[in-house]
Design an enzyme around this catalytic site. Sequence first.
Site, mmCIF file in Angstrom:
data_model
loop_
_atom_site.group_PDB
_atom_site.id
_atom_site.type_symbol
_atom_site.label_atom_id
_atom_site.label_comp_id
_atom_site.label_asym_id
_atom_site.label_seq_id
_atom_site.Cartn_x
_atom_site.Cartn_y
_atom_site.Cartn_z
ATOM 1 C CG ASP A 92 -1.740 -1.244 1.356
ATOM 2 O OD1 ASP A 92 -2.238 -1.729 0.329
ATOM 3 O OD2 ASP A 92 -1.839 -1.770 2.479
ATOM 4 N N GLY A 134 1.441 3.063 -2.551
ATOM 5 C CA GLY A 134 1.058 3.958 -3.653
ATOM 6 C C GLY A 134 1.739 3.543 -4.946
ATOM 7 C CE LYS A 135 3.058 -2.612 -4.579
ATOM 8 N NZ LYS A 135 2.944 -2.492 -3.144
ATOM 9 C CE LYS A 182 2.116 10.166 -9.186
ATOM 10 N NZ LYS A 182 2.170 11.436 -8.501
ATOM 11 N N GLY A 233 -3.959 -4.854 -4.314
ATOM 12 C CA GLY A 233 -4.960 -3.877 -4.737
ATOM 13 C C GLY A 233 -4.271 -2.672 -5.317
ATOM 14 C CG HIS A 234 -1.588 -2.454 -7.871
ATOM 15 N ND1 HIS A 234 -0.633 -2.999 -8.698
ATOM 16 C CD2 HIS A 234 -1.150 -2.677 -6.627
ATOM 17 C CE1 HIS A 234 0.330 -3.537 -7.964
ATOM 18 N NE2 HIS A 234 0.027 -3.358 -6.709
ATOM 19 C CB THR A 235 -6.427 2.631 -6.854
ATOM 20 O OG1 THR A 235 -6.940 1.763 -5.854
ATOM 21 C CG2 THR A 235 -7.542 3.522 -7.364
ATOM 22 N NE ARG A 285 6.900 -32.215 -3.925
ATOM 23 C CZ ARG A 285 7.812 -32.983 -3.334
ATOM 24 N NH1 ARG A 285 8.822 -33.447 -4.021
ATOM 25 N NH2 ARG A 285 7.705 -33.282 -2.066
ATOM 26 C CD GLN A 329 1.009 -9.181 -1.971
ATOM 27 O OE1 GLN A 329 1.834 -9.877 -2.534
ATOM 28 N NE2 GLN A 329 -0.215 -9.076 -2.434
ATOM 29 C CB THR A 385 1.928 -12.238 1.586
ATOM 30 O OG1 THR A 385 0.949 -12.894 0.768
ATOM 31 C CG2 THR A 385 3.175 -11.915 0.781
ATOM 32 C CB THR A 416 -9.817 -6.389 3.216
ATOM 33 O OG1 THR A 416 -8.777 -5.529 3.678
ATOM 34 C CG2 THR A 416 -9.206 -7.656 2.662
ATOM 35 C CE LYS A 435 -1.545 7.867 0.121
ATOM 36 N NZ LYS A 435 -2.370 6.908 0.827
ATOM 37 C CB SER A 480 -1.229 14.940 -5.886
ATOM 38 O OG SER A 480 -1.550 14.731 -7.255
HETATM 39 P P1 IMP Z 1 -2.406 -12.950 2.572
HETATM 40 O O1 IMP Z 1 -1.484 -12.426 1.511
HETATM 41 O O2 IMP Z 1 -3.863 -12.811 2.205
HETATM 42 O O3 IMP Z 1 -2.065 -14.333 3.029
HETATM 43 O O4 IMP Z 1 -2.222 -12.001 3.866
HETATM 44 C C1 IMP Z 1 -1.033 -12.021 4.624
HETATM 45 C C2 IMP Z 1 -0.663 -10.626 5.110
HETATM 46 O O5 IMP Z 1 -0.309 -9.824 4.001
HETATM 47 C C3 IMP Z 1 -1.799 -9.873 5.814
HETATM 48 O O6 IMP Z 1 -1.239 -9.063 6.826
HETATM 49 C C4 IMP Z 1 -2.368 -8.989 4.728
HETATM 50 O O7 IMP Z 1 -3.008 -7.837 5.253
HETATM 51 C C5 IMP Z 1 -1.095 -8.630 3.979
HETATM 52 N N1 IMP Z 1 -1.335 -8.281 2.573
HETATM 53 C C6 IMP Z 1 -1.573 -9.117 1.538
HETATM 54 N N2 IMP Z 1 -1.691 -8.432 0.402
HETATM 55 C C7 IMP Z 1 -1.491 -7.136 0.702
HETATM 56 C C8 IMP Z 1 -1.452 -5.929 -0.092
HETATM 57 O O8 IMP Z 1 -1.592 -5.918 -1.319
HETATM 58 N N3 IMP Z 1 -1.217 -4.775 0.601
HETATM 59 C C9 IMP Z 1 -0.996 -4.759 1.943
HETATM 60 N N4 IMP Z 1 -1.014 -5.859 2.709
HETATM 61 C C10 IMP Z 1 -1.268 -7.035 2.089
#
Ligand code: IMP
Length: 429
Positions: free
Chosen positions: A13, A15-16, A18, A40-42, A143, A223, A238, A300, A330, A414
């Site tokens: 998160d 801000g990738k 832009k 999640g990329h906006t 596997r 991530q 993750t 989420t 930011k 911005s």
């Molecule tokens: P998972 O990737 O769903 O297994 O989540 C594992 C951890 O990675 C959790 O703390 C999530 O909130 C975090 N996480 C997974 N994807 C993102 C992302 O794109 N941005 C920020 N945190 C992420």
Amino acid sequence: MGNVTVIGGQWGDEGKGKIVDWLASRADMVVRFQGGHNAGHTLVVGGEVYKLSLLPSGIVRGTPSIIGNGVVLDPWAFRDEVQRISAQGIAVTPDVLRLAETCPLILPIHRDLDALREDASGAGKIGTTRRGIGPAYEDKVGRRAIRVCDLAHLGELDPLLDRLCAHHDHLRAGFGEPPVDRARLKADLSEIADFVLPFARPVWKDLDEARAEGRRILFEGAQGVLLDVDHGTYPFVTSSNTVAGTTGSGSGTGPGAAGFVLGIVKAYTTRVGSGPFPTELHDEIGERIGERGREFGTVTGRRRRCGWFDSVLVRQAVAVSGITGVALTKLDVLDGLDTIRICTGYRIDGQAFDHLPPHAADQARVEPVYEDIEGWSESTAGARSWAELPAQAIKYIRRVEELIRCPVALVSTSPERDDTILVRDPFAG
Ligand code: IMP
């Protein structure tokens, strides 16, 4: 002109979106190499907002885009996203989007298991996105994954399902769940196969050709380094390697293909989900940063935890991921603060640390050591040159560079694409 790899330098998160969009508009090819639809990329292009989780950002501008083998693919989420982005007027066809035949699939049983485990974990909850990412990677390494190429061989699924279900039925029984409904799973897979298969290709060949022709490739990480399964704040991470070194194994290119590694770093720190966060703020400054920075998860909708910039962690991310230059984002969120704190080191039981030790018990006892910098009252929002920045803001950036031992290649002021101060063009190497 070389390749560029963009990765998150903190906990995601940063801000990738832009920056990836700006680079994607100049790349010949955009490649995702790890993660799944947990990202999640906006992107805001021509006033239209595009929310991407799985598709590479190049797709919005028609740049050939590849989902590499290192990605775990939920084929139903894939269909939903392709259809949603197509409905916004973007051509998402197999001409533009290519999918590695070897991508492991995220199945409904992976989503089930992610949620069952999280619900049963009490204080050990990771706070995952509950999308089945971790269980799907486990099955890949174990596997027993069903892969994209298996969708072209539906008549030969039985031995694979024997292996997969032998494992999952035991796990499910432990949670009081019925065994995997194999007939339903097979029916679901055969229903989705026709949609997915036209996109499937040996993408490593496309990448090999692109490299031979000297095309510019942009590798788009998801991530952030602090969520890397090896180098992050384990177990609150993750399940993939998010460091730049994964570009090769996650797409089928050699280790030299990564090129300029651009680490995206926010001028403060945020985190979603559980896990250590030494500089977390639980006061009104944290609230203010969260409000001004609109720190709510794209995937989420969860509120992100906010805190001061932690140069110890970013320095660690720069080192383990080989970051060449940083994009600082930011900065404007810090406008108007009297004092800005930067964490420069840690103390644990009185002992000084210049890195985050690996054990969760030590991490929980970390006390940040801060350096205070005088803030600025002017607005930095929309600045496009150093001359438009207040002197104190420049001082802050220079101190960040010094502490993380990495130069700032660009500053984003911005969400607008042109509101960027470019110091060094990553494509120029
Ligand atoms: P998972 O990737 O769903 O297994 O989540 C594992 C951890 O990675 C959790 O703390 C999530 O909130 C975090 N996480 C997974 N994807 C993102 C992302 O794109 N941005 C920020 N945190 C992420």
